[in-house]
Scaffold this motif. Structure first.
Motif, PDB file in Angstrom:
ATOM      1  N   VAL A   1       6.036  -5.668  19.348  1.00  0.00           N
ATOM      2  CA  VAL A   1       6.744  -5.030  20.452  1.00  0.00           C
ATOM      3  C   VAL A   1       8.220  -4.792  20.113  1.00  0.00           C
ATOM      4  N   ASN A   2       8.771  -5.535  19.147  1.00  0.00           N
ATOM      5  CA  ASN A   2      10.164  -5.374  18.736  1.00  0.00           C
ATOM      6  C   ASN A   2      10.299  -4.735  17.355  1.00  0.00           C
ATOM      7  N   VAL A   3       9.294  -3.979  16.961  1.00  0.00           N
ATOM      8  CA  VAL A   3       9.326  -3.301  15.663  1.00  0.00           C
ATOM      9  C   VAL A   3       9.185  -1.801  15.881  1.00  0.00           C
ATOM     10  N   LYS A   4      10.085  -1.042  15.291  1.00  0.00           N
ATOM     11  CA  LYS A   4       9.999   0.422  15.315  1.00  0.00           C
ATOM     12  C   LYS A   4       9.447   0.891  13.979  1.00  0.00           C
ATOM     13  N   PHE A   5       8.203   1.352  14.009  1.00  0.00           N
ATOM     14  CA  PHE A   5       7.587   1.849  12.788  1.00  0.00           C
ATOM     15  C   PHE A   5       8.068   3.272  12.507  1.00  0.00           C
ATOM     16  N   GLY A   6       7.877   3.694  11.280  1.00  0.00           N
ATOM     17  CA  GLY A   6       8.358   4.998  10.860  1.00  0.00           C
ATOM     18  C   GLY A   6       9.318   4.844   9.691  1.00  0.00           C
ATOM     19  N   GLY A   7       9.727   5.949   9.124  1.00  0.00           N
ATOM     20  CA  GLY A   7      10.590   5.901   7.965  1.00  0.00           C
ATOM     21  C   GLY A   7       9.776   5.787   6.683  1.00  0.00           C
ATOM     22  N   THR A   8      10.403   6.068   5.587  1.00  0.00           N
ATOM     23  CA  THR A   8       9.723   6.041   4.287  1.00  0.00           C
ATOM     24  C   THR A   8      10.478   5.148   3.320  1.00  0.00           C
ATOM     25  N   TYR A   9       9.756   4.645   2.343  1.00  0.00           N
ATOM     26  CA  TYR A   9      10.322   3.783   1.314  1.00  0.00           C
ATOM     27  C   TYR A   9      10.000   4.404  -0.043  1.00  0.00           C
ATOM     28  N   ASN A  10      11.045   4.689  -0.822  1.00  0.00           N
ATOM     29  CA  ASN A  10      10.885   5.302  -2.139  1.00  0.00           C
ATOM     30  C   ASN A  10      11.288   4.306  -3.218  1.00  0.00           C
ATOM     31  N   ASN A  11      10.322   3.914  -4.034  1.00  0.00           N
ATOM     32  CA  ASN A  11      10.596   3.016  -5.155  1.00  0.00           C
ATOM     33  C   ASN A  11       9.463   3.174  -6.158  1.00  0.00           C
ATOM     34  N   ILE A  12       9.761   3.740  -7.306  1.00  0.00           N
ATOM     35  CA  ILE A  12       8.707   4.008  -8.301  1.00  0.00           C
ATOM     36  C   ILE A  12       8.152   2.713  -8.890  1.00  0.00           C
ATOM     37  N   LYS A  13       8.887   1.576  -8.708  1.00  0.00           N
ATOM     38  CA  LYS A  13       8.328   0.299  -9.143  1.00  0.00           C
ATOM     39  C   LYS A  13       7.099  -0.070  -8.318  1.00  0.00           C
ATOM     40  N   VAL A  14       7.081   0.370  -7.081  1.00  0.00           N
ATOM     41  CA  VAL A  14       5.970   0.054  -6.182  1.00  0.00           C
ATOM     42  C   VAL A  14       4.900   1.114  -6.257  1.00  0.00           C
ATOM     43  N   HIS A  15       5.310   2.408  -6.135  1.00  0.00           N
ATOM     44  CA  HIS A  15       4.334   3.501  -6.127  1.00  0.00           C
ATOM     45  C   HIS A  15       5.064   4.802  -6.434  1.00  0.00           C
ATOM     46  N   GLU A  16       4.343   5.727  -7.021  1.00  0.00           N
ATOM     47  CA  GLU A  16       4.950   6.992  -7.434  1.00  0.00           C
ATOM     48  C   GLU A  16       5.264   7.917  -6.257  1.00  0.00           C
TER      49      GLU A  16
ATOM     50  N   PRO B   1       6.268   8.524  -1.993  1.00  0.00           N
ATOM     51  CA  PRO B   1       6.932   7.841  -0.868  1.00  0.00           C
ATOM     52  C   PRO B   1       5.910   7.096  -0.006  1.00  0.00           C
ATOM     53  N   LEU B   2       6.312   5.927   0.478  1.00  0.00           N
ATOM     54  CA  LEU B   2       5.426   5.100   1.307  1.00  0.00           C
ATOM     55  C   LEU B   2       5.907   5.101   2.748  1.00  0.00           C
ATOM     56  N   SER B   3       4.978   5.194   3.684  1.00  0.00           N
ATOM     57  CA  SER B   3       5.299   5.190   5.111  1.00  0.00           C
ATOM     58  C   SER B   3       5.172   3.774   5.668  1.00  0.00           C
ATOM     59  N   PHE B   4       6.134   3.407   6.511  1.00  0.00           N
ATOM     60  CA  PHE B   4       6.131   2.098   7.160  1.00  0.00           C
ATOM     61  C   PHE B   4       5.342   2.208   8.464  1.00  0.00           C
ATOM     62  N   VAL B   5       4.170   1.574   8.526  1.00  0.00           N
ATOM     63  CA  VAL B   5       3.269   1.709   9.672  1.00  0.00           C
ATOM     64  C   VAL B   5       2.613   0.365   9.974  1.00  0.00           C
ATOM     65  N   GLN B   6       1.904   0.324  11.089  1.00  0.00           N
ATOM     66  CA  GLN B   6       1.072  -0.841  11.402  1.00  0.00           C
ATOM     67  C   GLN B   6      -0.294  -0.653  10.768  1.00  0.00           C
ATOM     68  N   GLY B   7      -0.783  -1.702  10.109  1.00  0.00           N
ATOM     69  CA  GLY B   7      -2.081  -1.622   9.469  1.00  0.00           C
ATOM     70  C   GLY B   7      -3.213  -1.570  10.482  1.00  0.00           C
ATOM     71  N   ILE B   8      -4.205  -0.748  10.199  1.00  0.00           N
ATOM     72  CA  ILE B   8      -5.394  -0.647  11.037  1.00  0.00           C
ATOM     73  C   ILE B   8      -6.620  -0.963  10.188  1.00  0.00           C
ATOM     74  N   GLU B   9      -7.752  -1.049  10.829  1.00  0.00           N
ATOM     75  CA  GLU B   9      -8.964  -1.490  10.134  1.00  0.00           C
ATOM     76  C   GLU B   9      -9.311  -0.595   8.952  1.00  0.00           C
ATOM     77  N   SER B  10      -9.117   0.710   9.088  1.00  0.00           N
ATOM     78  CA  SER B  10      -9.490   1.638   8.022  1.00  0.00           C
ATOM     79  C   SER B  10      -8.586   1.547   6.799  1.00  0.00           C
ATOM     80  N   ASP B  11      -7.451   0.840   6.908  1.00  0.00           N
ATOM     81  CA  ASP B  11      -6.571   0.674   5.750  1.00  0.00           C
ATOM     82  C   ASP B  11      -7.131  -0.308   4.737  1.00  0.00           C
ATOM     83  N   GLY B  12      -8.130  -1.075   5.120  1.00  0.00           N
ATOM     84  CA  GLY B  12      -8.796  -1.969   4.174  1.00  0.00           C
ATOM     85  C   GLY B  12      -7.948  -3.151   3.767  1.00  0.00           C
TER      86      GLY B  12
END
Length: 483
Positions: free
Chosen positions: A421-436, A438-449
């Motif tokens: 309730v105190n978290v605003k999701f959204g925005g992107t994270y760019n770091n090639i050490k993690v992934h080539e 951009p990554l989106s900041f979201v809440q995980g759901i069942e289909s994310d595995g």
């Protein structure tokens, strides 16, 4: 007071004066005394329930085998006029809370709502009456909406320049210049304030003036009036707390509040020396409040003792530092987060009508109580949201007005506060050490595995995922990979 033929003695089971006769020994004996108090047992004459160490206070007779809970002794024997006019309600109690049972129609009425007022309104002109009317209201609006004092943000010609601690990479503009779509769950529109994380449904506001970067920074006008520092804060009086828009050193700005223990990425009051941080809502907890779940009695902020139970979520208070407690009814306590973050009404995308918070079973409700979101049965004796038009009911944690694919929590025993309730999701994270990509900041759901790093399920977690491929990791693993 319930009458008895002999004088009654008032006993505090937590008192240090209650010790065994062997007081010659030092610390080891004191430890054994505490254990003996916890093992204390007797029956209440009025409700036939056990009196034990957890209840703390009770009355006992020194001349006969007669004992009563403090709250049993101080409640009247019966109440008139709560049920039907010709009916009388007789006392009935349950462990740690009390009800009234009608001797004619057998209906049970919770004792909350019929307390005698113990304060005068003129003596408390600024008293906060909870719950708040809707999710967009907050304690900051209550405190700073009408204030004309110094602002965190300076506003020359509708363009804002931020304070050193409240920084944003772009200029902020008044809502009078830029059109905006306000928060509306029914239209699938989410707009949360970056300061207090509450939904924005009206002006005045400030927002990012850079249209090319698709920045979603937005701020209530009253959140711009937050003081830049807090001295002698009740939970951290040792040092001054300074206002920051983000906590330095916390990955993606997410920290855990030291009062409510909920994750947060909004504005923060921070003590660098002690690594102490609290969200801006918890920073202004008032000393006294009232709440609709226990009307007419003042609830005071205090450092709670162990084994108390919150009357909204029915979880123990021992994990929290603070509680709001009634000093007349020793068995009534609330988590601050339950008092402040669960509004009186809410709107959910699954129901077109506003739902109201209910503290009692719904009259003439004949079927079992099931949450429309998680489809699990719930106890109607605990607060829940209900729509009288559609006859739908929801757990408070399942019915936030913010938009999520899956809003219910991962455990069936946490049904009061939505975890993010105190978290605003959204925005992107760019770091090639993690992934080539951009990554989106979201809440995980069942289909994310599962997380590709630790292999734990991503559902109900804060995660970073790629919208171009199937890469997804939780926030802790993303932080580890970015080193």
């Amino acid at each position: 007071m319930f009458e008895h033929e002999h004088p009654l003695n008032f006993i505090d089971l937590w008192s240090k004066e209650l010790k065994h006769e062997e007081e010659d020994e030092e610390s080891e004996e004191e430890t054994e005394d505490l254990i003996s108090n916890q093992d204390f047992r007797c029956l209440c004459f009025r409700c036939d329930e056990e009196i034990n160490w957890f209840h703390r206070y009770y009355y006992t007779c020194g001349q006969c085998d007669y004992s009563m809970h403090k709250f049993c002794a101080e409640l009247p024997e019966r109440l008139e006029g709560i049920c039907d006019v010709e009916h009388t309600l007789y006392f009935l109690t349950k462990w740690l809370y009390s009800d009234w049972k009608c001797g004619i129609c057998r209906r049970i009425h919770k004792s909350t709502g019929k307390t005698i007022k113990n304060y005068k309104d003129v003596e408390y002109p600024d008293l906060l009456h909870l719950p708040f009317p809707d999710p967009s209201y907050s304690i900051l609006k209550h405190l700073f909406f009408k204030k004309n004092g110094p602002c965190t943000l300076e506003v020359p010609n509708d363009v804002t320049k931020t304070h050193d601690n409240i920084s944003h990479q772009h200029s902020l503009v008044s809502s009078r210049i830029k059109s905006i779509s306000f928060h509306d769950p029914m239209k699938r529109i989410e707009l949360l304030c970056n300061g207090c994380l509450r939904p924005i449904t009206t002006t005045p506001i400030y927002m990012c003036g850079n249209e090319d970067d698709h920045c979603n920074f937005v701020l209530h006008e009253w959140c711009s009036r937050l003081p830049t520092e807090l001295k002698d804060h009740h939970d951290h009086p040792e040092h001054t707390l300074f206002l920051h828009s983000t906590v330095l050193g916390k990955f993606f700005g997410v920290f855990t509040c030291n009062i409510c223990y909920l994750p947060c990425n909004g504005f923060v009051y921070y003590c660098k020396k002690c690594e102490y941080h609290i969200d801006v809502n918890c920073a202004f907890l008032p000393k006294e409040i009232t709440h609709a779940s226990h009307p007419n009695h003042l609830l005071s902020r205090n450092v709670n003792a162990p084994y108390y139970i919150c009357k909204i979520c029915y979880k123990y208070l021992w994990d929290e530092k603070l509680s709001y407690s009634c000093h007349i009814c020793d068995n009534f306590h609330l988590h601050p987060k339950c008092a402040l973050l669960i509004p009186e009404t809410t709107t959910h995308k699954c129901d077109r009508h506003p739902m109201k918070l209910s503290y009692f079973p719904i009259e003439n409700h004949k079927s079992e109580y099931f949450c429309e979101i998680c489809e699990e049965e719930f106890d109607p004796e605990l607060p829940f949201y209900h729509c009288h038009e559609c006859m739908q009911s929801m757990h408070p944690a399942c019915a936030p007005s913010i938009l999520r694919y899956e809003t219910y929590t991962s455990t069936r025993y946490d049904r009061a506060i939505y975890k993010f309730v105190n978290v605003k999701f959204g925005g992107t994270y760019n770091n090639i050490k993690v992934h080539e990509h951009p990554l989106s900041f979201v809440q995980g759901i069942e289909s994310d595995g599962e997380c590709l790093k630790c292999y734990y399920k991503l559902q109900f977690k804060m995660i970073f995922k790629c919208l171009n491929c199937k890469f997804a990791v939780d926030i802790d693993c993303c932080k580890y990979l970015s080193r």
